[in-house]
Scaffold this active site. Structure first.
Site, short mmCIF file in Angstrom:
data_model
loop_
_atom_site.label_atom_id
_atom_site.label_comp_id
_atom_site.label_asym_id
_atom_site.label_seq_id
_atom_site.Cartn_x
_atom_site.Cartn_y
_atom_site.Cartn_z
N ASP A 82 29.28 47.65 33.59
CA ASP A 82 29.02 46.34 33.05
C ASP A 82 28.69 45.43 34.26
O ASP A 82 28.95 45.80 35.40
CB ASP A 82 30.32 45.92 32.34
N ASP A 111 28.72 41.26 34.45
CA ASP A 111 29.58 40.07 34.65
C ASP A 111 31.05 40.42 34.50
O ASP A 111 31.46 41.04 33.52
CB ASP A 111 29.20 38.98 33.63
N ASP A 169 34.71 44.78 31.62
CA ASP A 169 35.83 43.82 31.56
C ASP A 169 35.96 43.10 30.23
O ASP A 169 36.93 42.38 30.02
CB ASP A 169 35.66 42.76 32.65
O1 LIG Z 1 28.01 42.65 29.53
P1 LIG Z 1 28.08 41.78 30.72
O2 LIG Z 1 27.15 42.20 31.81
O3 LIG Z 1 29.45 41.55 31.23
O4 LIG Z 1 27.56 40.37 30.19
C1 LIG Z 1 28.38 39.62 29.29
C2 LIG Z 1 27.92 38.20 29.34
O5 LIG Z 1 28.03 37.83 30.72
C3 LIG Z 1 27.52 36.57 31.10
O6 LIG Z 1 28.44 35.59 30.69
C4 LIG Z 1 29.69 35.72 31.30
O7 LIG Z 1 29.54 35.58 32.72
C5 LIG Z 1 29.12 34.28 33.14
C6 LIG Z 1 28.93 34.32 34.66
O8 LIG Z 1 30.10 34.72 35.29
C7 LIG Z 1 30.15 33.25 32.71
O9 LIG Z 1 29.73 31.95 33.10
C8 LIG Z 1 30.31 33.31 31.19
O10 LIG Z 1 31.36 32.45 30.80
C9 LIG Z 1 30.67 34.73 30.76
O11 LIG Z 1 30.70 34.83 29.35
C10 LIG Z 1 26.13 36.37 30.59
O12 LIG Z 1 25.74 35.07 30.85
C11 LIG Z 1 25.97 36.72 29.13
O13 LIG Z 1 24.63 36.70 28.75
C12 LIG Z 1 26.50 38.11 28.89
O14 LIG Z 1 26.39 38.45 27.53
#
Ligand SMILES: O=P(O)(O)OC[C@H]1O[C@H](O[C@H]2O[C@H](CO)[C@@H](O)[C@H](O)[C@H]2O)[C@H](O)[C@@H](O)[C@@H]1O
Length: 524
Positions: A288, A290, A470
């Protein structure tokens, strides 16, 4: 195609026992050809010696007298149909000796010639079904009368497909009677630790379904590839299907399997043990983005990958397949990671691309693009006045971020997201301070990972998939790999998870991936 639902949980099936030829591999044809060559030769020699003709071997003779039976029993049974009696002889008889064993040994030589020249064709739907059962924790056995089963499995690359293999060699060693007697099936069930009442037999031969019936197995599935459904049923099949693709297995829900994260071992302290697995096996690494490769930050565009993490990913990808499976737009996450050697699955797995021209969008996803566009317009208007609210459009998903929004405004955002999802027929999911709208399809990160394993030819028994994530959406991947992979949740908080290990934060992920990479460098 009608689908027969098989539910190992509900029905309490603990074990599935499969025949080989005609069920898992298309080797019945190779056997039939070898038998025909044997008897054509033998009958013509015999006729000319005795100056009289004997009815030649026909395709139907294989099905009626030979298919599914041990080799010498097949010889005896066919000769009897032509009123020919030969001495049994000895298994050590040379292939030119006119005994039951001699003829059987000649057939074996002819079969091995066929195997060497024709190779082994595999029924892919059968292999996929068996792998699925194994992922669900159902035990599997192969029971074949053939003494060539090991060679066939080897030629087909399926040596690791079964927990137990009971073939003609084993049956002889333990003096087990062949099909239609149930002895070999009963012994296979015993070795799997299951009773016949808990076990299912899958067979394409008349003698095989009869053996399943005689053994009192919970379910006997007849596989009819040659138009003999009525005979399979008459001889003991409870249901008859044409292909194992017709069988649908209900997965065990992740809720049933989840554990408290705080009770799980730390993957760093187990790194040596986990990495030791890869002395002999190959990892397939799924990550993953983020919260796993980069710490969670206030805005999506600030989640930048460190140079160290990028270097480790690049090194890893030179030793094994590495895929990033993200909720982000695929192009966005590919740009952030910046390595062409990796596979990228964006929009929660709806949009996949990778080296060597790998390219796949979920076939139903593009039909949802207009709905996503409308939801985006609707939400943009509804959250316009809310300070800190961010809308992030991905090709096949739409995120509404509220990390920077005042607490008393979050409920409003939630209502807006839920309303837009409902109006536009989209699925609403949640993540870290984010509401997400995506196509309402039976697809998620777990399904994308399984798809990738198949597309990248990583379903072999020597591959161990490893997934690190995560967030909520990563739970689908942990659940999908529950039986045949390793799931690692990145968390320092208490929650339920289908992962088997935890890592506390992205620094711990970096250390873990470094250990893995070093292990692979030493091995390669
Ligand atoms: O599947 P992932 O790669 O973990 O993506 C999940 C979402 O991640 C991002 O949002 C998250 O991270 C951001 C940066 O740290 C944070 O600001 C936000 O609050 C989190 O939800 C991304 O922007 C999304 O598009 C993803 O779906």
């Amino acid at each position: 195609m009608s689908r027969t639902r098989i539910d190992p949980n509900e029905e309490g099936y603990a074990a599935f026992i499969f025949d080989l030829d005609g069920v898992v591999t298309r080797t019945a044809r190779l056997h039939a050809v070898a038998w025909k060559r044997l008897f054509d030769e033998y009958l013509s020699q015999r006729s000319s010696r005795r100056n009289g003709s004997i009815r030649a071997f026909e395709d139907d003779d294989y099905r009626r007298f030979i298919d599914g039976k041990p080799r010498y029993e097949g010889v005896r049974s066919f000769l009897k149909s032509r009123k020919i009696t030969l001495p049994y002889g000895d298994p050590a008889d040379p292939p030119d000796r006119k005994t039951i064993c001699g003829l059987g040994n000649r057939k074996n030589l002819l079969f091995q010639e066929q195997l060497a020249t024709g190779g082994v064709e595999v029924f892919k739907s059968s292999v996929a079904f068996i792998r699925k059962l194994r992922r669900l924790g159902v035990k599997t056995a192969l029971v074949s009368s053939s003494k060539n089963a090991a060679a066939v499995l080897d030629a087909a690359g399926l040596v690791d497909l079964f927990d137990v293999r009971l073939d003609g060699v084993e049956a002889e060693r333990f003096s087990l009677r062949g099909k239609p007697h149930p002895d070999t099936f009963l012994e296979a069930a015993r070795r799997l630790g299951a009773t016949p009442e808990q076990s299912v037999v899958v067979e394409d031969a008349i003698a095989g379904v009869a053996a399943g019936k005689a053994g009192g197995f919970a379910l006997v599935i007849g596989v009819d590839r040659t138009g003999q459904a009525a005979e399979l049923e008459a001889n003991g099949a409870d249901i008859v299907i044409e292909d194992l693709a017709e069988l649908k297995v209900r997965p065990i829900s992740s809720v049933q399997r989840s554990k408290a994260a705080e009770a799980l071992p730390d993957a760093l302290s187990c790194a040596a043990g986990i990495c030791a697995l890869f002395a002999e096996k190959r990892p397939a690494v799924f990550l993953d983005y983020d919260g796993t490769l980069t710490p969670i930050v206030t805005r999506p565009e600030l989640a930048v990958l460190s140079a160290d993490m990028r270097a480790i990913l690049a090194e890893l990808a030179s030793h094994c397949s590495v895929a990033i499976v993200s909720g982000r737009d695929r192009a966005d996450v590919a740009h952030l990671v910046g390595l062409e050697s990796l596979v990228y699955a964006g929009s929660h797995g709806f949009d996949i691309a990778g080296p060597g021209g790998l390219q796949e969008e979920h076939e139903g996803a593009s039909a949802f693009l207009p709905a996503l566009d409308r939801a985006e317009t609707q939400l943009r208007g509804e959250i316009a006045g809310i300070k800190g609210a961010l809308l992030e459009r991905k090709k096949f998903a739409l995120a509404v971020h509220y990390r920077l929004v005042a607490r008393n405004r979050i409920a409003h955002i939630q209502r807006a997201a839920a309303g837009a999802a409902e109006n536009q027929g989209l699925r609403l999911t949640t993540g870290k301070k984010v509401f997400e709208l995506r196509p309402d399809l039976d697809w998620d990160k777990g399904k994308a990972v399984l798809w990738l394993l198949s597309a990248l030819d990583l379903e072999a028994g020597d591959v161990v998939p490893l997934y690190i994530g995560d967030d909520n959406t990563d739970e689908d991947a942990f659940a999908a790999l529950w039986d045949n992979g390793i799931g690692i949740l990145v968390t320092d908080a208490s929650r339920r998870t289908s992962a088997q290990y935890i890592l506390s934060d992205t620094q711990a992920v970096e250390r873990f991936l470094r250990s893995l990479s070093e292990r692979l460098v030493r091995r390669d």
